[in-house]
Design an enzyme around this catalytic site. Structure first.
Site, short mmCIF file in Angstrom:
data_model
loop_
_atom_site.label_atom_id
_atom_site.label_comp_id
_atom_site.label_asym_id
_atom_site.label_seq_id
_atom_site.Cartn_x
_atom_site.Cartn_y
_atom_site.Cartn_z
N ASN A 242 -5.51 -11.87 -8.76
CA ASN A 242 -4.22 -12.40 -8.86
C ASN A 242 -3.94 -13.00 -7.49
O ASN A 242 -3.72 -14.05 -7.56
CB ASN A 242 -3.08 -11.34 -9.31
CG ASN A 242 -3.78 -10.57 -10.45
OD1 ASN A 242 -4.42 -10.92 -11.36
ND2 ASN A 242 -2.99 -9.37 -10.50
N ASP A 243 -4.34 -12.35 -6.28
CA ASP A 243 -3.70 -12.66 -5.37
C ASP A 243 -4.94 -13.44 -4.57
O ASP A 243 -4.86 -14.49 -3.75
CB ASP A 243 -3.41 -11.60 -4.09
CG ASP A 243 -1.96 -11.42 -4.37
OD1 ASP A 243 -1.03 -12.43 -4.67
OD2 ASP A 243 -1.72 -10.00 -4.36
N ARG B 50 0.15 1.05 -9.14
CA ARG B 50 1.06 0.23 -8.03
C ARG B 50 2.15 1.14 -7.55
O ARG B 50 3.21 1.01 -8.49
CB ARG B 50 1.56 -0.86 -8.91
CG ARG B 50 0.53 -1.93 -9.18
CD ARG B 50 1.16 -3.34 -9.87
NE ARG B 50 0.20 -4.45 -10.06
CZ ARG B 50 -0.51 -4.73 -10.91
NH1 ARG B 50 -0.61 -4.01 -12.07
NH2 ARG B 50 -1.32 -6.02 -10.74
N GLU C 77 -8.42 -9.00 -1.81
CA GLU C 77 -7.38 -10.15 -2.32
C GLU C 77 -6.95 -11.35 -1.39
O GLU C 77 -6.21 -11.92 -1.65
CB GLU C 77 -6.29 -9.49 -2.85
CG GLU C 77 -5.32 -8.66 -2.01
CD GLU C 77 -4.14 -7.67 -2.58
OE1 GLU C 77 -3.85 -8.06 -3.83
OE2 GLU C 77 -3.60 -6.50 -2.08
N ARG D 159 1.13 -17.97 -7.39
CA ARG D 159 0.86 -17.46 -8.68
C ARG D 159 2.10 -17.56 -9.42
O ARG D 159 2.16 -16.99 -10.65
CB ARG D 159 0.28 -15.97 -8.40
CG ARG D 159 1.10 -15.02 -7.94
CD ARG D 159 0.38 -13.71 -7.39
NE ARG D 159 0.52 -12.64 -8.53
CZ ARG D 159 0.24 -11.32 -8.18
NH1 ARG D 159 -0.37 -11.24 -7.09
NH2 ARG D 159 0.29 -10.64 -9.05
N HIS E 47 4.33 -10.28 -11.82
CA HIS E 47 4.35 -9.01 -12.09
C HIS E 47 5.13 -8.70 -13.22
O HIS E 47 4.89 -7.79 -14.01
CB HIS E 47 4.92 -8.17 -10.77
CG HIS E 47 3.78 -8.09 -9.87
ND1 HIS E 47 3.77 -8.90 -8.73
CD2 HIS E 47 2.71 -7.52 -9.78
CE1 HIS E 47 2.81 -8.82 -8.00
NE2 HIS E 47 2.08 -8.03 -8.41
N CYS F 148 -9.41 -4.99 -10.28
CA CYS F 148 -8.27 -4.58 -10.93
C CYS F 148 -7.32 -5.94 -11.25
O CYS F 148 -6.11 -5.72 -11.43
CB CYS F 148 -7.30 -3.70 -10.03
SG CYS F 148 -7.32 -4.05 -8.44
#
Ligand code: PEP
Ligand code: MG
Length: 572
Positions: free
Chosen positions: A456-457, A298, A433, A467, A191, A504
């Protein structure tokens, strides 16, 4: 000397290093005014000590004896020190009698103990000072109050060099002084990196131990695209990079100037580009890059960097500000996605061996319905001021969606009863995700109005690769056929079921992947605002027939190296 890490946020920074020492903790100076806070602070200390013990025990269990027994002995000393009742007693006294908060109490007790050991005659005991400092740092880390980079005042043109940075460090970084950063840990999708990208801060992550070669005030060139850091470059190299930097800025400005141009492929397919944002300022900033709204707000960042949960009123004000700044364009408000790398001190996260597989996101919200309903009411109230959508993160199955919708209905009923207006047709979606969600996209599509693919996940869970872990970063590979098949299936199922589908995760901002994603049928991309002009530029040069061929070729390939090479080639 040149070091190489992972380029996490493009752009070139030329400036001076500031090396953030490991886990610097600052005294807050706060005095407790309420007696009930004393028990709470002591409990926080116990939880942090337990988490520290768990961490060290895991290190002991996985210790490789081939490295000699010294390391093991040190870890065992740390267990002893952490279990020492004297430390707890001293901390509890500072909290109960001096009314200090747990942060300040731990810093003071550790400083006293370090000074005591340093003052001893015996060399062995003197060396224990470092161990005491080490366990102190670990406790502070587990209290989640270390690394307060935000409060520090930096010189102009500073490049921060750190072991790691938290998302809140990055969000509060003063970009008038800090022009870039490099970290030992982290990956492109940590992040801290994502926020750096959205704020336009060049960043290199996952540099490993080599970063220790950089000293305070070293002159540095940091290239956030290639991941290179040049230490004390010669004049010629500086001039070369100054030119590169200016070219990059000029290219971004040129692309930005096309912000009002629609993202339409050469054969007329309209694609929508949205920004991933964290607050109303980001929404405003995103317009200048041509965002057509936000595909991901977020919200958890609103919960960070503070001492208590935000109230419904505070949240309402925050979401309303975003809705107004969006000027009628849609904003997908994601409900709380905390846990994993997004932790904060006032929420007593349990110590977990695998936080990314544990108590996080929707799982917390369905457990702590008090927190969830407060957030939902605040979002609903703000929906009267713009075009908001609600999105649930980390959905693994149909039951979770249904349970979340029950609470959403309850929030709506409560507002109705109180005569408070909101958008009754508000659209509800989920993040895809988790592999189980992707594989059952046909079932989940019946429950919601839209999907947003969180690569990402999805990548971390599909490939079983953390990650955040720099050691396994080469395995973290969104071009892996397993990940691509899941993405393609989710898009197909959304299209078959006539629900909207967007992406996203960071893959949406990878220009090499754009053609492939278009070929899969994706028409909504959400990314850091700064990436929008670059992706738009790719889209307006793309042809859908060709994109479909690219998809077919890629889906027939059996490995990501061949896929990456092929995508590079077709995007030349
Ligand atoms: C994702 O997982 O792809 C995503 C967009 O969510 P986050 O990065 O906030 O986990
Ligand atoms: Mg995610």
């Amino acid at each position: 000397m040149i070091l190489t890490g992972t380029g996490a946020s493009p752009g070139i920074a030329i400036g001076n290093a500031y090396v953030l020492k490991k886990q610097e903790a600052a005294l807050t100076g706060l005095i407790l005014t309420d007696d009930s806070a004393i028990t709470f602070e002591i409990e926080k200390f116990d939880t942090a000590v337990n988490s520290s013990l768990t961490e060290i025990n895991i290190m002991i269990d996985s210790y490789d004896e081939d490295n000699g027994s010294e390391g093991l002995e040190i870890l065992e000393t740390h267990i002893e020190l952490l279990s020492d009742p004297q430390i707890k007693e001293d901390v509890a006294q500072k909290i109960a009698i001096e009314k200090r908060n747990v942060n300040d109490a731990v810093i003071a007790v550790i400083a006293d103990a370090v000074a005591m050991f340093k003052g001893m005659d015996n060399e062995y005991l003197q060396a224990r000072a470092a161990d005491v400092q080490d366990i102190g740092n670990r406790i502070l880390k587990n209290l989640n109050i270390t690394g307060k980079t935000a409060a520090r005042i930096y010189q102009r043109n500073t490049i921060i060099i750190a072991e790691d940075l938290t998302p809140s460090d990055t969000i509060s970084m003063d970009i008038t002084h800090v022009i870039g950063f490099a970290t030992q840990a982290g990956s492109k999708t940590s992040h801290a990196a994502i926020i750096a990208k959205s704020r336009g801060i060049p960043a290199v992550v996952g540099c490993g131990d080599t970063l220790a070669n950089i000293k305070n005030n070293d002159h540095l060139i940091l290239d956030g695209q290639t991941g290179e850091i040049i230490i004390n470059p010669d004049e010629e190299t500086i001039i070369e990079y100054q030119v590169k930097k200016e070219n990059w800025l000029a290219e971004t400005a040129l692309l930005k100037s096309q912000k009002n141009k629609a993202a339409i492929t050469t054969d007329g397919t309209l694609v929508q580009l949205f920004a991933n944002i964290a607050n109303a300022d980001d929404m405003e900033h995103a317009h200048s890059f041509g965002a057509e709204g936000s595909g991901l707000l977020r919200t958890e960042l609103l919960f960070m960097g503070r001492d208590s949960l935000p109230t419904e009123e505070e949240q309402f004000t925050f979401y309303k500000a975003v809705a107004l700044k969006a000027k009628g364009k849609p904003v997908v408000v994601r409900t709380l996605d905390i846990g994993g790398d997004k932790q904060f001190p006032y929420f007593n996260f349990p110590a977990e061996q695998n936080p990314f597989l544990g108590y996080r996101a929707i799982r917390i919200c369905l457990d702590r319905t008090d927190i969830f309903i407060t957030q939902l009411k605040a979002i609903l109230r703000a929906s009267a001021f713009g075009k908001l959508k609600i999105m649930f993160p980390m959905i693994a199955n149909v039951q979770e969606i249904r349970a979340a919708k029950v609470i959403l209905n309850q929030a709506m009923e409560e507002l109705d009863k109180a005569g408070i207006g909101f958008d009754k047709t508000i659209r509800i979606g989920i993040m895809i995700e988790i592999p189980s969600a992707a594989i059952t996209a046909d079932l989940l599509a019946k429950e919601v109005d839209f999907f947003s693919i969180g690569t990402n996940d999805l990548c971390q869970y599909t490939l079983a690769v953390d990650r955040m872990n720099e050691k396994v970063k080469t395995l973290y590979d969104p071009y892996n056929p397993a990940v691509l098949r899941l993405i393609s299936y989710v898009i197909d199922e959304a299209n078959k079921n006539n629900i909207e589908v967007g992406m996203c995760g960071e893959l949406a901002s990878d220009p090499d992947a754009t053609l492939l994603l278009l070929g899969m049928g994706l028409k909504e991309f959400s990314m850091s605002a700064t990436s929008i002009p670059h992706i738009k530029n790719t889209i307006i040069q793309s042809d859908m027939e060709f994109a479909k061929q690219v998809k077919q070729r890629v889906m027939a390939m059996d490995n990501s190296i061949a896929i990456a090479a092929y995508l590079k080639e077709v995007n030349k």
